[in-house]
Every structure is written in structure tokens, then in C-alpha cells.
Design a protein around this motif. Structure first.
Motif, mmCIF file in Angstrom:
data_model
loop_
_atom_site.group_PDB
_atom_site.id
_atom_site.type_symbol
_atom_site.label_atom_id
_atom_site.label_comp_id
_atom_site.label_asym_id
_atom_site.label_seq_id
_atom_site.Cartn_x
_atom_site.Cartn_y
_atom_site.Cartn_z
ATOM 1 N N TYR A 134 0.912 -1.281 -0.050
ATOM 2 C CA TYR A 134 0.156 -0.001 -0.156
ATOM 3 C C TYR A 134 0.876 1.204 0.073
ATOM 4 N N ALA A 135 1.886 1.427 0.849
ATOM 5 C CA ALA A 135 2.684 2.483 0.968
ATOM 6 C C ALA A 135 3.452 2.811 -0.551
ATOM 7 N N GLN A 136 3.936 1.646 -0.897
ATOM 8 C CA GLN A 136 4.772 1.575 -1.924
ATOM 9 C C GLN A 136 3.927 2.428 -3.331
ATOM 10 N N GLN A 137 2.882 2.340 -3.277
ATOM 11 C CA GLN A 137 2.028 2.876 -4.347
ATOM 12 C C GLN A 137 2.219 4.264 -4.159
ATOM 13 N N HIS A 138 2.494 4.727 -3.178
ATOM 14 C CA HIS A 138 2.298 6.391 -2.738
ATOM 15 C C HIS A 138 3.878 6.947 -2.871
ATOM 16 N N LEU A 139 4.765 6.295 -3.522
ATOM 17 C CA LEU A 139 5.907 6.506 -3.613
ATOM 18 C C LEU A 139 6.607 7.101 -4.907
ATOM 19 N N ALA A 140 5.636 6.735 -6.163
ATOM 20 C CA ALA A 140 5.984 6.667 -7.335
ATOM 21 C C ALA A 140 6.500 8.178 -7.687
ATOM 22 N N ASP A 141 5.825 9.161 -7.201
ATOM 23 C CA ASP A 141 6.083 10.517 -7.519
ATOM 24 C C ASP A 141 6.847 11.357 -6.542
ATOM 25 N N ALA A 142 7.338 10.717 -5.647
ATOM 26 C CA ALA A 142 8.120 11.417 -4.547
ATOM 27 C C ALA A 142 9.531 11.715 -5.102
ATOM 28 N N ASP A 143 9.877 12.980 -4.845
ATOM 29 C CA ASP A 143 11.436 13.405 -5.126
ATOM 30 C C ASP A 143 12.204 12.754 -4.044
ATOM 31 N N LEU A 144 11.664 12.639 -2.538
ATOM 32 C CA LEU A 144 12.332 12.457 -1.409
ATOM 33 C C LEU A 144 11.420 11.722 -0.561
ATOM 34 N N VAL A 145 11.945 10.992 0.201
ATOM 35 C CA VAL A 145 10.920 10.093 1.353
ATOM 36 C C VAL A 145 11.603 10.385 2.727
ATOM 37 N N ILE A 146 10.561 10.733 3.657
ATOM 38 C CA ILE A 146 11.123 10.730 4.911
ATOM 39 C C ILE A 146 10.538 9.496 5.741
ATOM 40 N N GLY A 153 5.852 0.972 15.621
ATOM 41 C CA GLY A 153 5.329 -0.165 14.676
ATOM 42 C C GLY A 153 5.323 -0.053 13.288
ATOM 43 N N THR A 154 4.925 1.255 12.974
ATOM 44 C CA THR A 154 4.599 1.487 11.484
ATOM 45 C C THR A 154 5.745 0.951 10.701
ATOM 46 N N LEU A 155 7.112 1.375 11.206
ATOM 47 C CA LEU A 155 8.194 1.110 10.236
ATOM 48 C C LEU A 155 8.821 -0.198 10.725
ATOM 49 N N GLN A 156 7.845 -1.034 10.936
ATOM 50 C CA GLN A 156 8.548 -2.706 11.395
ATOM 51 C C GLN A 156 9.223 -3.020 9.929
ATOM 52 N N LEU A 157 8.849 -2.555 8.829
ATOM 53 C CA LEU A 157 9.625 -3.075 7.513
ATOM 54 C C LEU A 157 10.329 -1.868 6.839
ATOM 55 N N VAL A 158 11.029 -1.141 7.764
ATOM 56 C CA VAL A 158 11.693 -0.061 7.666
ATOM 57 C C VAL A 158 12.879 -0.303 6.229
ATOM 58 N N GLN A 159 13.505 -1.423 6.445
ATOM 59 C CA GLN A 159 14.536 -1.887 5.523
ATOM 60 C C GLN A 159 13.971 -2.077 4.155
ATOM 61 N N SER A 160 12.425 -2.661 4.016
ATOM 62 C CA SER A 160 12.178 -2.889 2.760
ATOM 63 C C SER A 160 11.816 -1.340 2.127
ATOM 64 N N PHE A 161 11.347 -0.407 2.673
ATOM 65 C CA PHE A 161 11.134 0.754 2.361
ATOM 66 C C PHE A 161 12.452 1.462 1.760
ATOM 67 N N ILE A 162 13.645 1.313 2.579
ATOM 68 C CA ILE A 162 14.678 1.908 2.209
ATOM 69 C C ILE A 162 15.306 1.387 0.929
ATOM 70 N N ALA A 163 15.322 -0.146 0.782
ATOM 71 C CA ALA A 163 15.824 -0.878 -0.459
ATOM 72 C C ALA A 163 14.836 -0.388 -1.391
ATOM 73 N N HIS A 164 13.553 -0.163 -1.566
ATOM 74 C CA HIS A 164 12.602 0.119 -2.517
ATOM 75 C C HIS A 164 12.975 1.576 -2.994
ATOM 76 N N CYS A 165 13.364 2.530 -2.220
ATOM 77 C CA CYS A 165 13.707 3.862 -2.435
ATOM 78 C C CYS A 165 15.287 3.944 -3.119
ATOM 79 N N ARG A 166 16.163 3.086 -2.502
ATOM 80 C CA ARG A 166 17.510 2.864 -3.365
ATOM 81 C C ARG A 166 17.526 2.343 -4.976
#
Length: 472
Positions: A134-146, A153-166
Motif C-alpha cells: 500500500y505504501a509503495q503505491q504512494h512513492l512513485a512521484d516522490a522526489d524524496l522520502v522521509i 511499529g509502523t516502520l516494522q519493515l523499514v529496510q524494505s522501504f529503504i531498499a525500494h527507494c534505493r
């Protein structure tokens, strides 16, 4: 520092722990007969976005297009939080889940917080693969992610978010929590406060130790930079490709530090997404923090407030030394704010009372003092092969620590004439028995309507004399 960058074309996504900050306020004139606690007659109620929501609101206040992604309940508190966020212009992309929305309730009287009550439950079980997709759907247009981590607990999978952004080449800024910074490996920037950093690397008893331990952590985590917020000691930026930068605190008055870290990472992200370097972005973030801690409760900074803080003076300037590009950028902003720029130059090999007196006099001639320093090769050509006694970095460090000096820049030529034309000072100052016509750069400054002033040195004080006495 240049004029405040235009952030209206930037697009940032904030992912993290969202919460409702609720404030009850009223007068307190008596102590409860039931227990030794004050009785507050509540007359005011205010809701504000907290956690990652406050980060998003801060970004929106600066003109950034921002989307907020997180987890919350399907309840009255979620609706109140959404109203706060959307009224600030933030896109609400928070996914509802079975947990209750996190609420932090603060009771205040006479602008003082008397009590905080937290209503929360862990969100780890809901921060699953479904939420990740769900979250990754909202990253497509982002110039930067915080990634705003409040350890809920929301960032339980924080490594997955970082890897996706990289993979997408999208910079990620992380506001960390806890002592396991390995979770944030591969992020672009992390922004711990000093206590959070020391929980990972151990106590830092000096700036040198702080920089060394932070750099070691930065390298081990494969992050480009770590920005450490240090309360009244300001901030320290440690990057992979630049010397560490220390920024003195710019706050005049501190009323409430609630959410100050949110403002720091928001200002940093907004400036970076608008094209500024990390150093420039960190300086704006430092000024933004100085503004927000003078406000009560969870708060944000407007562009006008930030620009005023930048233009108000030299508070918050780094106590290290900037590149000439960054120095010129800051001087441009100060000049636009009507500041009178004074410039002088010299070798400054051994700082003595004569130098101090001279620099104080020079500083008094304007609002900002720029000191140009001969580099080591230039000093050798002027003074001989045994000089300088102190290298250029040491000489610049000593000068930058003096209260009278605002900026220190090196030059490699025999005279600073070219640098003077680049800086364009309103006042050019030299000490000693020179005439105006003998001072390098005088024609340029006078031709622009500026002043060239010769100041007397203090008798009995000179670097050469000091060296001779040391050799006796």
C-alpha cells in the motif's frame, strides 16, 4: 546562505508513525484536596498532527507537496487527525487498521505542560506486507522520502522501504528511534538527537569524539550523512565527502521542544528536494529549529519565519568553515537583508592580543566580518620556508572560534585581490602601516562605493616577535 529556496515544485512522501496530539489548557489556581496535584479548569481544547503527521504539516507549511502514509484506527481520533493534516494541505494516505489511533494528551496551564497521557498500542502486527505494498503505491512521484520512526511499529519493515527507494534512486531521510540503527542501513541521511546517537556509539565527551564516532557509524551503516541535533549545542553534520560541520544553536528563547526534531527533518528534506546541498539544507534546518522551539506545543515554521531567522543575523552559523561557494551563498542572503560586510586578510599564524584587538575593531565596522587567510604555500612564499607554524586548517579553526569573526575563507595567491572581487565587501580593512593605495583590492572596493580603512596594530605584539621570543 542564498534566499529561501522555492520548495513549491518539490514532492515528498512521509511514512511513519502518525498520532494525534491533543492539548487541554486552562487556569490552575489551587491544589487538589485529594492528592498533591494542581487542579486545572479546562477551558481550551486543541488538536494537532503529531509524529509523522507533524513532519508532513511542517513540509506543507514550507510549500512542499506532501503525502502522508501510515497506520491509524477507524475512529474519532483518526478523523480529528485527518482534519488537522488535510487543513494544512497534506494528502492523507493513511491506511486504517484494527488498532486504535495513537493519542498523546497534554494538559497545560499558563503555557506550562503539567501532564502527558499516552493512549497507544503497538502497530507492528498491522505493518505487514499488505501495508508495505500500500505504501509503495504512494512513492512513485516522490522526489524524496522521509521515514519518521517513533517506535510505534509502523516502520516494522523499514529496510524494505529503504531498499525500494534505493532501487528507484529516491533519497531517504530517517528520523530514528531506539538503539538498533542497523535497521536504517542504506538510508541517505539519518537525524538522531545526541542522546539517541550516544545510545548507539557511547558517550561523546568532545566535538572531536562526537565526529569520530559519528563518522564511524555513518560508514558502517552505508549512509551518506548523519545530522546530530544537540539541543543548546546546536547541530553537527557528518558527511561522507566533506569535513564535519558544527552549527551553533540559533534559538533565542526556548519554550517547548515538542516536535522540534520533526521540524528539523522537514526543513532538511524540503531544502534538499529543492536542490540545495546537505550543508545548505542543514543550515536552514538549524534556523527552523530555532524558530519552532520558541513556540508552544507541536508547531511548524512558515517560509516568512524561516527567511526572517536566516536574515536576522549570524546566529546559527557553523563554527566550522564553509566552502567558498557556500560562504558566497550566505553572504548574498545577508547582503540582501541589508547587512554591511567587512573583509580583511592575513596569515594569522599565531593568534595574539594584537590580532584579537584588530579583528574586534574590524568587526565593529559592519555587521559581518569575513577573514581571508593565506594558505600554507602562500605563507611560505611570503614569510619563508619555516612558516607557517600552524597549517591552514588549524589557523582557520582558531579564527572561526573567535566571536568577532563570522566567516573564514582561504586563498592561495600572494594577495587576496581576486577573492576580494569575488566577495565584494562593503568595507575592506587592513592593519599596520599601509596606505590605502598599497592595500590589495582597494580599487575594486572604492570603485563600488565601499570604504577602505587602515587600522593600527597594538604595539609590542607581532607573530614574528613572538617567534623570536620563543626561540630565545
Amino acid at each position: 546562505m542564498s534566499a529561501l529556496p522555492d520548495m513549491t515544485q518539490a514532492n515528498v512522501t512521509v511514512i511513519g508513525d502518525v498520532m494525534l496530539d491533543r492539548f487541554w489548557s486552562g487556569a490552575s489556581r489551587r491544589v487538589s484536596p485529594e492528592a498533591p496535584v494542581p487542579v486545572v479548569n479546562v477551558t481550551g481544547l486543541e488538536d494537532r498532527a503529531g509524529g509523522a503527521g507533524n513532519v508532513a504539516v511542517n513540509l506543507a507549511e514550507l510549500g512542499v507537496a506532501v503525502s502522508l502514509v501510515g497506520l491509524c484506527g477507524d475512529d474519532e481520533h483518526a478523523r480529528a487527525l485527518r482534519a488537522c493534516v488535510e487543513s494544512a494541505g497534506v494528502r492523507w494516505n493513511v491506511m486504517p487498521c484494527a488498532a486504535d489511533t495513537i493519542v498523546k494528551l497534554r494538559v497545560l496551564s499558563r503555557n506550562q505542560q503539567l501532564l502527558r497521557m499516552d493512549f497507544e498500542e503497538p502497530l507492528n502486527d498491522h505493518a505487514n506486507d499488505l501495508f508495505l505494498r500500500y505504501a509503495q503505491q504512494h512513492l512513485a512521484d516522490a522526489d524524496l522520502v522521509i521515514l519518521s520512526d517513533y517506535a510505534k511499529g509502523t516502520l516494522q519493515l523499514v529496510q524494505s522501504f529503504i531498499a525500494h527507494c534505493r532501487e528507484r534512486g529516491t533519497p531517504t531521510l530517517v528520523d530514528p528511534k531506539g538503539s538498533d540503527f542497523e535497521r536504517y542501513r542504506g538510508a541517505t541521511v539519518i537525524t538522531p538527537n545526541l542522546s539517541e546517537l550516544e545510545a548507539v556509539v557511547g558517550t561523546c565527551d568532545s566535538d572531536t569524539e562526537l565526529v569520530q564516532k559519528t563518522e564511524a557509524l555513518r560508514a558502517s551503516l552505508d549512509v551518506e550523512a548523519i545530522l546530530v541535533t544537540r539541543s543548546e549545542a546546536g547541530m553537527t553534520l557528518v558527511q561522507s565527502d566533506s569535513p564535519a560541520q558544527h552549527f551553533s544553536a540559533s534559538a533565542r528563547e526556548v519554550y517547548d521542544v515538542t516536535g522540534a526534531g520533526d521540524t528539523v527533518i522537514a526543513a532538511m528534506a524540503g531544502c534538499m528536494s529543492a536542490g540545495l546541498s546537505m550543508q545548505e539544507a542543514a543550515r536552514y534546518a538549524n534556523h527552523a529549529a530555532g524558530v519552532v522551539v520558541a513556540k508552544l506545543g507541536t508547531a511548524s515554521v512558515t517560509p516568512a519565519e524561516l527567511q526572517h531567522a536566516v536574515a536576522a543575523g549570524t546566529a546559527g552559523q557553523p563554527s566550522g568553515n564553509l566552502s567558498i561557494t557556500d560562504t558566497l551563498s550566505e553572504l548574498e542572503s545577508l547582503r540582501a537583508a541589508g547587512k554591511r560586510i567587512v573583509m580583511t586578510n592575513g596569515c594569522f599564524d599565531l593568534i595574539h592580543p594584537g590580532h584579537i584587538h584588530y579583528l574586534q575593531q574590524a568587526s565593529a565596522l559592519g555587521d559581518v566580518l569575513v577573514v581571508a587567510v593565506n594558505d600554507d604555500d602562500s605563507v611560505k612564499r611570503l614569510k619563508g620556508p619555516s612558516r607557517p607554524l600552524n597549517g591552514i586548517e588549524d589557523r582557520m579553526a582558531v579564527l572561526s572560534a573567535l566571536q568577532a569573526v563570522d566567516y573564514v575563507v582561504p586563498f592561495s595567491e600572494d594577495t587576496p585581490a581576486d577573492l576580494i572581487e569575488t566577495v565584494g565587501p562593503d568595507v575592506l580593512v587592513k592593519g599596520g602601516d599601509y596606505t590605502v593605495e598599497q592595500i590589495a583590492g582597494h580599487e575594486f572596493v572604492l570603485g563600488r562605493g565601499g570604504d577602505v580603512i587602515v587600522l593600527d596594530f597594538v604595539p609590542g605584539h607581532s607573530t614574528t616577535g613572538l617567534i623570536e621570543r620563543l626561540g630565545e
